[in-house]
Design a protein around this motif. Structure first.
Motif, PDB file in Angstrom:
ATOM      1  N   SER A  72     135.949  28.164  37.803  1.00  0.00           N
ATOM      2  CA  SER A  72     135.253  27.714  39.013  1.00  0.00           C
ATOM      3  C   SER A  72     134.609  28.919  39.695  1.00  0.00           C
ATOM      4  O   SER A  72     135.260  29.943  39.893  1.00  0.00           O
ATOM      5  CB  SER A  72     136.242  27.041  39.976  1.00  0.00           C
ATOM      6  OG  SER A  72     135.670  26.868  41.256  1.00  0.00           O
TER       7      SER A  72
ATOM      8  N   VAL B 209     137.276  19.156  41.644  1.00  0.00           N
ATOM      9  CA  VAL B 209     137.098  19.915  40.398  1.00  0.00           C
ATOM     10  C   VAL B 209     138.440  20.276  39.768  1.00  0.00           C
ATOM     11  O   VAL B 209     138.630  20.148  38.559  1.00  0.00           O
ATOM     12  CB  VAL B 209     136.257  21.189  40.663  1.00  0.00           C
ATOM     13  CG1 VAL B 209     136.303  22.141  39.466  1.00  0.00           C
ATOM     14  CG2 VAL B 209     134.815  20.820  40.998  1.00  0.00           C
TER      15      VAL B 209
ATOM     16  N   LEU C  83     136.436  21.071  45.586  1.00  0.00           N
ATOM     17  CA  LEU C  83     137.288  21.769  44.627  1.00  0.00           C
ATOM     18  C   LEU C  83     138.716  21.260  44.575  1.00  0.00           C
ATOM     19  O   LEU C  83     139.315  21.207  43.491  1.00  0.00           O
ATOM     20  CB  LEU C  83     137.295  23.270  44.940  1.00  0.00           C
ATOM     21  CG  LEU C  83     135.952  24.007  44.822  1.00  0.00           C
ATOM     22  CD1 LEU C  83     136.151  25.491  45.067  1.00  0.00           C
ATOM     23  CD2 LEU C  83     135.305  23.770  43.467  1.00  0.00           C
TER      24      LEU C  83
ATOM     25  N   ALA D 199     133.603  18.496  36.379  1.00  0.00           N
ATOM     26  CA  ALA D 199     134.637  19.401  35.867  1.00  0.00           C
ATOM     27  C   ALA D 199     135.073  19.015  34.464  1.00  0.00           C
ATOM     28  O   ALA D 199     135.264  19.876  33.600  1.00  0.00           O
ATOM     29  CB  ALA D 199     135.829  19.414  36.814  1.00  0.00           C
TER      30      ALA D 199
END
Length: 312
Positions: A102, A92, A85, A65
């Motif tokens: 994303s 992320v 995530l 990320a």
């Protein structure tokens, strides 16, 4: 709604998390299209072919990320999506700043897609849910159908990326609507796979030439992706995964939960989930979804082939 534009492929950094049966091909297309890829996978050896093409292997989703403008994820289960995530340490989200995007291409829960969208929005970042259909063949040939949920401006900005991996790309609505569309897709496939396998089972039992049956049916009203692409694999007794049984069971479970939530009873979906559960209980969860034929053959008392006996 304000416009959003990504730089050219040469200067847009894409993170890619999940190098599986489909992800490896999808990532490869992006590299060949000129994008710089930063990748993360739990099994480092899966990244070798992509590294040879110029991708960089990083240690965590957080690092991906931090070093990417857009992060694509395609992992196994909703719990993996949450970890990749939203993990407070290495996720992320923790490595994102305002303006980054994303794209989760995992088949997951619509409610989780909405939650991801809202969490990224708080940081000034963007999120799309964009599950795909087409299996390993579609991933390899860059002909995937991509069904997207999220904001129009974010979809428009990411369309060049989607077009590298797929041929039928469509914004289906707000966050979560990509996942809802994928549930409709899986519901259609689940009953369709039973129909295709039963058709070939009948043809075999009455003595028809099954290759000829597939050719004839594939040019008429019974034509389906499963008949044209998985039918020949079944005849060759090739049950290697284009999409894993265990992941399909996960999808059907999500679809059943969503159907129940909106007050629907779907008998075909219930029957399909039961048959796939039987297949998994027989140790076939790592085979492809067309291995449903094995469950139907067992139900009808048909013997395994010699090769299948050896594998068992």
């Amino acid at each position: 709604m304000s416009s959003l534009k990504l730089a050219s492929p040469a200067t847009t950094r894409i993170g890619f998390i999940g190098i599986g049966v489909m992800g490896a091909s999808m990532a490869g297309h992006l590299i060949k299209a000129g994008y710089k890829l930063n990748i993360f996978t739990r099994t480092a050896s899966k990244a070798d072919s992509l590294i040879s093409l110029g991708a960089s292997l990083l240690n965590t989703p957080l690092e991906v990320a931090q070093q990417s403008d857009v992060v694509i994820s395609i992992v196994g289960y909703p719990k993996d999506v949450e970890e990749v995530l939203l993990d407070s340490k290495n996720g992320v989200l923790n490595g994102f700043e305002s303006g980054k995007i994303s794209i989760d291409m995992t088949t997951s829960k619509p409610s989780l897609a909405v939650r991801v969208y809202e969490e990224f929005k708080k940081r000034g970042a963007y999120a799309l849910d964009a599950p795909v259909s087409g299996g390993d063949i579609g991933a390899r040939n860059a002909t995937l159908s991509i069904m997207v949920g999220g904001d129009q401006n974010v979809f428009d900005a990411c369309l060049p990326i989607f077009n590298v991996m797929g041929k039928n790309v469509r914004l289906m609505g707000n966050a979560g609507f990509g996942q809802h569309t994928k549930m409709a897709n899986q519901i259609a496939i689940s009953s369709g796979m039973i129909a295709m396998c039963e058709s070939l089972l009948y043809a075999q039992r009455v003595g028809l030439d099954c290759e000829s049956v597939i050719q004839v049916l594939s040019s008429g009203a019974a034509q389906t992706f499963s008949m044209s692409n998985y039918g020949p694999r079944i005849l060759k007794r090739n049950f290697d995964p284009g999409f894993y049984v265990e992941h399909f069971i996960k999808d059907l479970g999500i679809a059943l939960d969503e159907a129940s939530r909106v007050g629907l009873i779907l008998p075909g979906l219930i029957q399909s989930k039961m048959l796939y559960d039987i297949l998994a209980a027989d140790g076939k969860q790592k085979l492809g979804t067309h291995a449903l034929m094995l469950a139907l053959e067992k139900l009808n008392g048909m013997p395994k082939t010699s090769n299948e006996e050896k594998k068992a």
